[in-house]
Design an enzyme around this catalytic site. Structure first.
Site, mmCIF file in Angstrom:
data_model
loop_
_atom_site.group_PDB
_atom_site.id
_atom_site.type_symbol
_atom_site.label_atom_id
_atom_site.label_comp_id
_atom_site.label_asym_id
_atom_site.label_seq_id
_atom_site.Cartn_x
_atom_site.Cartn_y
_atom_site.Cartn_z
ATOM 1 N N HIS A 484 0.778 -1.231 0.000
ATOM 2 C CA HIS A 484 0.000 0.000 0.000
ATOM 3 C C HIS A 484 0.814 1.287 0.000
ATOM 4 O O HIS A 484 0.324 2.344 -0.401
ATOM 5 C CB HIS A 484 -0.930 0.012 1.230
ATOM 6 C CG HIS A 484 -2.154 0.852 1.058
ATOM 7 N ND1 HIS A 484 -2.246 1.882 0.146
ATOM 8 C CD2 HIS A 484 -3.346 0.827 1.693
ATOM 9 C CE1 HIS A 484 -3.441 2.443 0.235
ATOM 10 N NE2 HIS A 484 -4.122 1.830 1.156
ATOM 11 N N TYR A 600 -14.683 6.114 8.792
ATOM 12 C CA TYR A 600 -13.683 6.602 7.831
ATOM 13 C C TYR A 600 -14.122 6.213 6.430
ATOM 14 O O TYR A 600 -14.429 5.057 6.168
ATOM 15 C CB TYR A 600 -12.333 5.956 8.155
ATOM 16 C CG TYR A 600 -11.167 6.306 7.267
ATOM 17 C CD1 TYR A 600 -10.133 7.090 7.748
ATOM 18 C CD2 TYR A 600 -11.068 5.831 5.966
ATOM 19 C CE1 TYR A 600 -9.026 7.396 6.954
ATOM 20 C CE2 TYR A 600 -9.988 6.136 5.154
ATOM 21 C CZ TYR A 600 -8.967 6.914 5.656
ATOM 22 O OH TYR A 600 -7.883 7.226 4.864
ATOM 23 N N THR A 613 -4.810 10.806 -0.308
ATOM 24 C CA THR A 613 -6.171 10.642 0.199
ATOM 25 C C THR A 613 -6.464 11.623 1.327
ATOM 26 O O THR A 613 -5.565 12.202 1.924
ATOM 27 C CB THR A 613 -6.405 9.209 0.727
ATOM 28 O OG1 THR A 613 -5.494 8.957 1.808
ATOM 29 C CG2 THR A 613 -6.245 8.185 -0.366
#
Length: 807
Positions: A484, A600, A613
Site C-alpha cells: 500500500h 472513515y 487521500t
C-alpha cells in the site's frame, strides 16, 4: 527441471588445472540487450520530460515561432523591439558570420518568446485548476455564468494530446486549511459520537489547543507548505506506512479479485502468461507515457505521480523504518510455485515475450520436480511478520553471497507471480438472471475463501513487500495483492482493468484454453534461485510464519453480493450512489453495535500535485438523525426521506470538501507530527489521533477506458461473441478489500459493479466478540431493503421502478 543457466553471465575458477573461464553466452547476450533497452528507455524518458516541460505547448510551435520571427525580421519588421539586434551585435557577431549571427539571434529570441508564452499559459492553467466551484454545482440546475466562463477558458488552454505526466507542473498545491476552520469542522463531526459531557470536554481541549500551541504548530506547518509540493504526502507515506513495525500482511496490503462474468480458461500457466504479458504491455505504455491522465469530466486532470512506482518497486525492511526502493527498469519477474522461487526473463533480444513463449517457461516451472532449498518454502513469511524481525534477518543473512543475489532477483523484479497450488471454485455468472443464487451459503463460502487466499494466502506463499503480487490459482482464477505504501487503490485498479481486458479480449485463448500464437524463438529457461539458509535464519522464518498465522487466522472476511438493486435505482431516487451506500452502512453499523461510531471513508486529493487521500467522516449529525428516524416507528416515511436526502447532501458536501483540500484529518495529522518533532505534548491531538475508526470504508472505483475496450472488441469480434462481452460491465472485477483497521471494528470495501450489482468486502477480527462479518453483511442487506422501501410508492411510477437487466 535441470537448470539451463546460472544467474550470472561469467563463472571464473582457479584450480589445479589452471584458470577456467566459463561464459554463459545466452545470459551474456540477454544482459547486452537489457543494457540496450535501458539506454533506449532513458532516452525516451528524457524526451518525454522535455515535452512535458513545455506542455500544453508543443516543440513544433516553438520551431514555428522561430521561423515567424526570422521571417518578419528579414522583411524589415522587428517583433523584439531591438532585442534581436542587440543579441546579434553583442553576442553572436563575435563568433559567427553576419548571416548566421542574425539567424541565431532570431532563434534565441523566438525560443525565448515561445517559452514565455508557454509559462503564461501554464500559470493560467494552474490558476484555473485551483478553482473548484464547478464541483459544488448542483446536478440538474442551470450552470452559473462564471462556471461556464471558467470551463471555456480551461478548454481553450488545456491542450489536446497530453501524455501521462503532462499536467504535473500545472496542478495546484494542496491548500493548507486555517486552524479555526479545521477545529470547527472537527467538533461538528464528533457531536453525534459523544454525550454532552464528553463533547464539552473536547470543546475545552480544542480551545486550549487553539490558544496555546496550535498557532505555533500551524506556523511551522505553513513553512512546510511553502517549500513542499504537498505538505501531507511525504509524512503520510513515512509515518503511516513505512514507520509501522507491525506486519503489513492484512494490516496494510489490500487485494483485488477476478471478473465475475468471464472465466476464459482453466489452464493456470496460460492465464498467467496472458496476465503477465498484459502487465508488461501496460508498463511499456507507462514508460512511454502513452496512457492518458485521468480527467474529471474530461476537463480536470488528476495527479499521476503515483503511477511512477507501480512496477520494479519493493519495500526494504529496516529496524526503525522501512524504505521504498524503485528501480528504473527490470527485465524479469520473480515466480513462486510449491515453495520454490524462480527468475524468469521477459525479454529476448530486446523483444518482449509473447504469451505463448512465456507459457512454455511457466510450464517448465510447473513440471519441475526439484524440491525447495532448506528454508526456501516458507521464506516469504519474513515479509508477512513483524518488520523488525525481517529487518534483522535481511541484514544478517541476506546481505552477502548467494542469498543476496537471489533476494535481489525478487526485489528487483518487475513484480512477483504466484502460481498457487489451490483451486478457487467460484464459478461464473452468465447474466443477472443467475444472480438470485449468489448469496446462498455454498456460493458465499467460496467467495470468502477466495478473498482470504488473495489477501493473505498461507502467510508464506506471497512476497508482501513487492508492489504487486499477481496470484493465479490452479484452475486459472486471478487475484492481486498490493503493497500500500507506494500508491492507493485507484492506480492499481486502472492497471488491473487494463490487464483483464487485454487478457480476455486481445490475447485470448485457443479452443483448448492455451495461449494463442506460435513461439518465434526458444527463449531463456527459468532460473531456479538458490538459497543457503542457516538454522538460525530458518528459526526466524518460522517465528515470522507463526506471527503471520496468528494474524490471518484471526481475520473474519466475508464477501456480500447485493443484487436486489444497484446504482440505477439510487439515481432514480436522485441520490448519490456513494452517499446512499454510506448511509446504508451507517444504519447497518448502528443496528450492529447499538451506537454511532467514528467512520472513515477514503477520498482522493489528486486534484492537487502529489495528492493521495483525505478522510470523509461519514458519521455526521445529519446521518445520525436519519438513522434514529429509521429506528423510530412514529416517524413518517416522508420525514425519513427528507432526512435521508439531507444526510446524503451533507455527505456529498463533506466529500467535495475533502477532495478540494478542506478536509480535517490530514491537517490534524500533520500538526501531530510537528508536535512530536518539537517534543510538545498536546492532550487534544493525542485524543484525536488515537480515536479508533470502528468502521473504515472505501469505494473501489471502476475506471475502465471504454474507448480502449471498444477498440479491442472491434479487433476481436470472435472473442466477443464467444464470451458474450457486451461492454465494460462484462469485465468488471469482483472488487477487493482490506483488513480491519480497529481491533473491534469493521473494514468495508465496496464496488458498484453495474446498475444492478454491488459487492461488499467485509473484514473484522474473530477475536472481537462485538463483530461478525457475515452478520454485518446481513445488516447491510436489511438496511438496503429498508431504504428501498422508503421509495417504493414513488419509484413504482419511475420507469417501471426497477428491472433486472442482462449485462
Amino acid at each position: 527441471m535441470a537448470e539451463a543457466h546460472e544467474a550470472v553471465a561469467f563463472e571464473f575458477r582457479v584450480g589445479a588445472e589452471g584458470v577456467n573461464l566459463n561464459v554463459s553466452y545466452d545470459v551474456f547476450k540477454a544482459l547486452l540487450y537489457a543494457g540496450l533497452r535501458s539506454w533506449k528507455l532513458r532516452c525516451r524518458r528524457t524526451m518525454n520530460s522535455l515535452y512535458n516541460t513545455i506542455y500544453p505547448g508543443h516543440p513544433l510551435f516553438g520551431i514555428a515561432s522561430c521561423g515567424i520571427v526570422y521571417g518578419l525580421n528579414t522583411k524589415g519588421h522587428d517583433p523584439s523591439n531591438g532585442l534581436i539586434d542587440w543579441l546579434d551585435l553583442h553576442i553572436f557577431k563575435r563568433y559567427f558570420t553576419p548571416d548566421n549571427s542574425k539567424i541565431l539571434a532570431c532563434i534565441v529570441f523566438g525560443t525565448g518568446a515561445y517559452i514565455v508564452l508557454v509559462q503564461i499559459r501554464q500559470s493560467a492553467l494552474k490558476k484555473l485548476f485551483s478553482y473548484h466551484g464547478w464541483m459544488y454545482q448542483e446536478h440538474g440546475k442551470k450552470m452559473r455564468f462564471g462556471t461556464k466562463l471558467w470551463g471555456s477558458l480551461v478548454k481553450l488552454l488545456i491542450g489536446r494530446n497530453p501524455s501521462l505526466y503532462s499536467y504535473q507542473s500545472v496542478l495546484p498545491t494542496l491548500p493548507l486549511p486555517s486552524l479555526d476552520d479545521t477545529l470547527r469542522r472537527y467538533l461538528r463531526t464528533i457531536r453525534p459520537l459523544c454525550n454532552d459531557e464528553e463533547y464539552h470536554r473536547m470543546v475545552t481541549l480544542a480551545e486550549e489547543f487553539r490558544e496555546t500551541i496550535g498557532r505555533k504548530l500551524q506556523r511551522y506547518l505553513w513553512l512546510k507548505w511553502l517549500i513542499s509540493t504537498n505538505y501531507v504526502s511525504d509524512w503520510w507515506e513515512k509515518f503511516v506506512y513505512l514507520r509501522g513495525r507491525s506486519p503489513i500482511m492484512v494490516n496494510s496490503n489490500f487485494y483485488g479479485l477476478d471478473t465475475a462474468y468471464v472465466r476464459p480458461t482453466k489452464i493456470q500457466t496460460a492465464r498467467a502468461a496472458n496476465i503477465v504479458c498484459a502487465a508488461f504491455q501496460y508498463r511499456n505504455e507507462l514508460d512511454h507515457q502513452n496512457i492518458k491522465p485521468l480527467m474529471v469530466q474530461n476537463l480536470i486532470p488528476l495527479c499521476s505521480s503515483q503511477y511512477e512506482r507501480q512496477f520494479n518497486t519493493t519495500r526494504i525492511p529496516g529496524k526503525e523504518t522501512d524504505k521504498l526502493v524503485h528501480y528504473s527498469d527490470s527485465h524479469h519477474i520473480a515466480v513462486y510455485h510449491k515453495g520454490r522461487w524462480y527468475k524468469v526473463f521477459m525479454f529476448y533480444k530486446d523483444n518482449l515475450l509473447q504469451p505463448c513463449e512465456l507459457q512454455i517457461q511457466l510450464d517448465e516451472i510447473i513440471k519441475d520436480p526439484t524440491l525447495p532449498c532448506y528454508g526456501e518454502e516458507h521464506l516469504g513469511a519474513l515479509t508477512a511478520g513483524e518488520r523488525t524481525l525481517w529487518a534483522e534477518a535481511h541484514q544478517t543473512y541476506f546481505s552477502t553471497g548467494v542469498n543476496r543475489s537471489s533476494l535481489e532477483a525478487i526485489e528487483k523484479a518487475a513484480f512477483t507471480l504466484i502460481l498457487d497450488d489451490e483451486e478457487y471454485d467460484i464459478g461464473v455468472l452468465q447474466s443477472n438472471s443467475s444472480l438470485s443464487s449468489i448469496n446462498n451459503e455454498n456460493t458465499t463460502d467460496k467467495f470468502d475463501t477466495y478473498a482470504r487466499s488473495v489477501l493473505h494466502g498461507k502467510g508464506y506463499d506471497r512476497w508482501f513487500d513487492k508492489s504487486l503480487n499477481f496470484i493465479i490459482s490452479k484452475n486459472g482464477v486471478v487475484g492481486i495483492n498490493v503493497e500500500h505504501s507506494w500508491a492507493d487503490a485507484p492506480v492499481s485498479v486502472h492497471l488491473y482493468e487494463y490487464m483483464i481486458a487485454e487478457d480476455i479480449v486481445n490475447f485470448s485463448y485457443d479452443e483448448l484454453g492455451n495461449t494463442r500464437g506460435t513461439p518465434r524463438f526458444v527463449a531463456l529457461k527459468p532460473i531456479k534461485l538458490k538459497w543457503l539458509i542457516p538454522e538460525a535464519c530458518n528459526n526466524m522464518i518460522e517465528k515470522s510464519l507463526a506471527q503471520a498465522k496468528n494474524l490471518y487466522e484471526n481475520v473474519d472476511l466475508h464477501v456480500y453480493v447485493h443484487n436486489a438493486y444497484g446504482k440505477g435505482f439510487m439515481k432514480k431516487c436522485k441520490l448519490s450512489p456513494d452517499a446512499y451506500i454510506q448511509m446504508a452502512l451507517q444504519l447497518a453499523h448502528y443496528r450492529d453495535s447499538g451506537r454511532f461510531n467514528l467512520t472513515y471513508e477514503a477520498s482522493m486529493t489528486r486534484l492537487f500535485r502529489d495528492g493521495r487521500t483525505e478522510t470523509v467522516r461519514s458519521c455526521s449529525i445529519e446521518s445520525s438523525q436519519w438513522v434514529k428516524s429509521m429506528e423510530n416507528p412514529t416517524v413518517t416515511k416522508n420525514e425519513r426521506i427528507k432526512l435521508l436526502r439531507r444526510a446524503c447532501d451533507y455527505h456529498q458536501q463533506q466529500y467535495r470538501d475533502a477532495m478540494t483540500g478542506k478536509g480535517i484529518d490530514r491537517h490534524l495529522f500533520c500538526l501531530y507530527v510537528l508536535s512530536k518533532y518539537l517534543e510538545i505534548e498536546s492532550p487534544f491531538l493525542q485524543q484525536v489521533l488515537h480515536e479508533p475508526w470502528k468502521l473504515s470504508t472505501s469505494q473501489t472505483p471502476v475506471t475502465y477506458d471504454d474507448q480502449h475496450l471498444k477498440r479491442l472488441m472491434a479487433k476481436n469480434p470472435d472473442v466477443v461473441a464467444r464470451y458474450g462481452i457486451i461492454n465494460s460491465h462484462s469485465l468488471v472485477p469482483l472488487g477487493g478489500g482490506f483488513g480491519p483497521v480497529a481491533a473491534d471494528g469493521y473494514g468495508v470495501s465496496y464496488i458498484i459493479a453495474t446498475e444492478d450489482l454491488i459487492y461488499f468486502h467485509i473484514s473484522s477480527n474473530r477475536s472481537a466478540p462485538e463483530t461478525d462479518s457475515k452478520r454485518f453483511g446481513q445488516r447491510i442487506r436489511q438496511a438496503m431493503e429498508d431504504m428501498r422501501a422508503l421509495f417504493d410508492e414513488e419509484s413504482q411510477n419511475v420507469d417501471g421502478f426497477y428491472e433486472h437487466k442482462k449485462i
